[in-house]
Design an enzyme around this catalytic site. Structure first.
Site, short mmCIF file in Angstrom:
data_model
loop_
_atom_site.label_atom_id
_atom_site.label_comp_id
_atom_site.label_asym_id
_atom_site.label_seq_id
_atom_site.Cartn_x
_atom_site.Cartn_y
_atom_site.Cartn_z
N LYS A 27 27.11 21.52 -41.79
CA LYS A 27 27.85 21.49 -40.52
C LYS A 27 27.06 20.77 -39.43
CE LYS A 27 28.30 26.01 -40.27
NZ LYS A 27 27.73 26.60 -41.50
N ARG A 102 32.67 33.14 -36.20
CA ARG A 102 32.21 33.63 -37.49
C ARG A 102 32.86 34.96 -37.87
NH1 ARG A 102 27.08 30.78 -37.68
NH2 ARG A 102 25.85 31.23 -39.50
N ARG A 141 15.54 23.14 -47.17
CA ARG A 141 15.49 23.00 -45.71
C ARG A 141 14.38 23.88 -45.14
NH1 ARG A 141 20.84 24.38 -42.26
NH2 ARG A 141 20.03 26.49 -42.21
N ARG A 147 12.38 27.65 -40.17
CA ARG A 147 13.25 28.80 -39.91
C ARG A 147 12.95 29.91 -40.90
NH1 ARG A 147 19.45 27.03 -38.99
NH2 ARG A 147 19.69 29.12 -39.87
N ARG A 159 22.84 36.04 -45.97
CA ARG A 159 23.66 35.20 -45.08
C ARG A 159 24.92 34.75 -45.79
NH1 ARG A 159 19.19 31.09 -43.95
NH2 ARG A 159 20.76 29.77 -43.00
P1 ADP Z 1 23.48 28.82 -40.85
O1 ADP Z 1 24.94 28.54 -40.70
O2 ADP Z 1 22.74 27.69 -41.49
O3 ADP Z 1 23.20 30.14 -41.48
P2 ADP Z 1 23.16 29.15 -37.97
O4 ADP Z 1 22.09 28.38 -37.30
O5 ADP Z 1 24.56 28.81 -37.67
O6 ADP Z 1 22.80 28.96 -39.48
O7 ADP Z 1 22.96 30.71 -37.70
C1 ADP Z 1 21.75 31.38 -37.95
C2 ADP Z 1 21.92 32.89 -37.66
O8 ADP Z 1 22.31 33.08 -36.29
C3 ADP Z 1 23.00 33.61 -38.47
O9 ADP Z 1 22.56 34.04 -39.73
C4 ADP Z 1 23.34 34.77 -37.53
O10 ADP Z 1 22.38 35.79 -37.61
C5 ADP Z 1 23.24 34.16 -36.15
N1 ADP Z 1 24.55 33.62 -35.69
C6 ADP Z 1 24.83 32.30 -35.46
N2 ADP Z 1 26.10 32.15 -35.03
C7 ADP Z 1 26.65 33.40 -34.99
C8 ADP Z 1 27.92 33.92 -34.65
N3 ADP Z 1 28.93 33.12 -34.27
N4 ADP Z 1 28.13 35.25 -34.73
C9 ADP Z 1 27.13 36.07 -35.09
N5 ADP Z 1 25.91 35.66 -35.45
C10 ADP Z 1 25.65 34.34 -35.39
#
Ligand code: ADP
Length: 203
Positions: A27, A102, A141, A147, A159
């Site tokens: 994404k 999400r 990654r 991270r 996740r």
């Molecule tokens: P990825 O999609 O690669 O897992 P992100 O950078 O989008 O990584 O998100 C990392 C973490 O941040 C998620 O595992 C969650 O804990 C938190 N997070 C991100 N966006 C949201 C959201 N919209 N609602 C709740 N938690 C979120």
């Protein structure tokens, strides 16, 4: 209404895309390309949360505890962050929502926020990638991203589980509004981007 005012009235038409897909689907990569091509503003809740962590805010400290375990942070937190960003970018040509909504509660809140500004979501584009490929990409990654949530296979699986349990219903939310399209997320970055561009231009 004044006749002149009426003639000057232009309906707003932002391009508001939700980019959807599991962790590691690509994404972020595709968002960057969409921003360049369509002049949109990128709203990534993951990036916003990581920036709070980097600044050592209270919100960041609380969020970090959950993110390090692969658990979603509370809806109210991310909805508040998105609301601020929408207000701060009133004149944007549109937005790419990456990693948000999400949960179905977040999707409903986003609809409300946009409707209150006379806008709406143009469409959701989902990147389809299988679980094994995702785990592989995220571990790779993790070697460079620094991270914590990419470095640990258990957290990666959590996740993906959070995604399957809480986030996949968001696709049905947009499907029921006829706003859902899926795209094959395996292939070269350019091939995938061509598919996404074709969908975007048909919206
Ligand atoms: P990825 O999609 O690669 O897992 P992100 O950078 O989008 O990584 O998100 C990392 C973490 O941040 C998620 O595992 C969650 O804990 C938190 N997070 C991100 N966006 C949201 C959201 N919209 N609602 C709740 N938690 C979120």
């Amino acid at each position: 209404m004044h006749r002149e005012a009426f003639l000057n009235f232009q309906p707003k038409s932002m391009l508001n895309l939700v980019l959807f897909g599991p962790p590691g689907a690509g994404k972020g990569t595709q968002s960057q390309k969409l921003i360049e091509k369509y002049g949109l503003i990128h709203l990534s809740t993951g990036d916003l949360l990581r920036s709070e962590i980097a600044q050592g805010t209270e919100l960041g400290l609380e969020a970090k505890k959950l993110m390090d375990q692969g658990i979603l942070v509370p809806d109210a937190v991310v909805i508040g962050m998105i609301s601020h960003k929408l207000d701060a970018n009133r004149d944007a040509a549109g937005f790419i929502f990456d990693g948000f909504p999400r949960t179905v509660a977040q999707a409903e809140a986003l609809d409300q926020l946009l409707h209150s500004k006379g806008e709406n979501i143009s469409g959701m584009i989902a990147l389809e990638v299988g679980d094994e490929e995702l785990e592989h990409r995220l571990l790779l990654r993790g070697k460079n991203s620094g991270r914590a949530d990419d470095a640990n296979p258990e957290v990666i699986r959590k996740r993906i589980k959070e995604y399957n349990d809480k986030t996949t219903p968001v696709a049905d939310f947009y499907r029921s509004q006829n706003k859902f399209t899926s795209v094959n997320g395996i292939g070269s970055i350019e091939e995938i981007f061509d598919s996404i561009s074709a969908v975007t231009e048909a919206l």
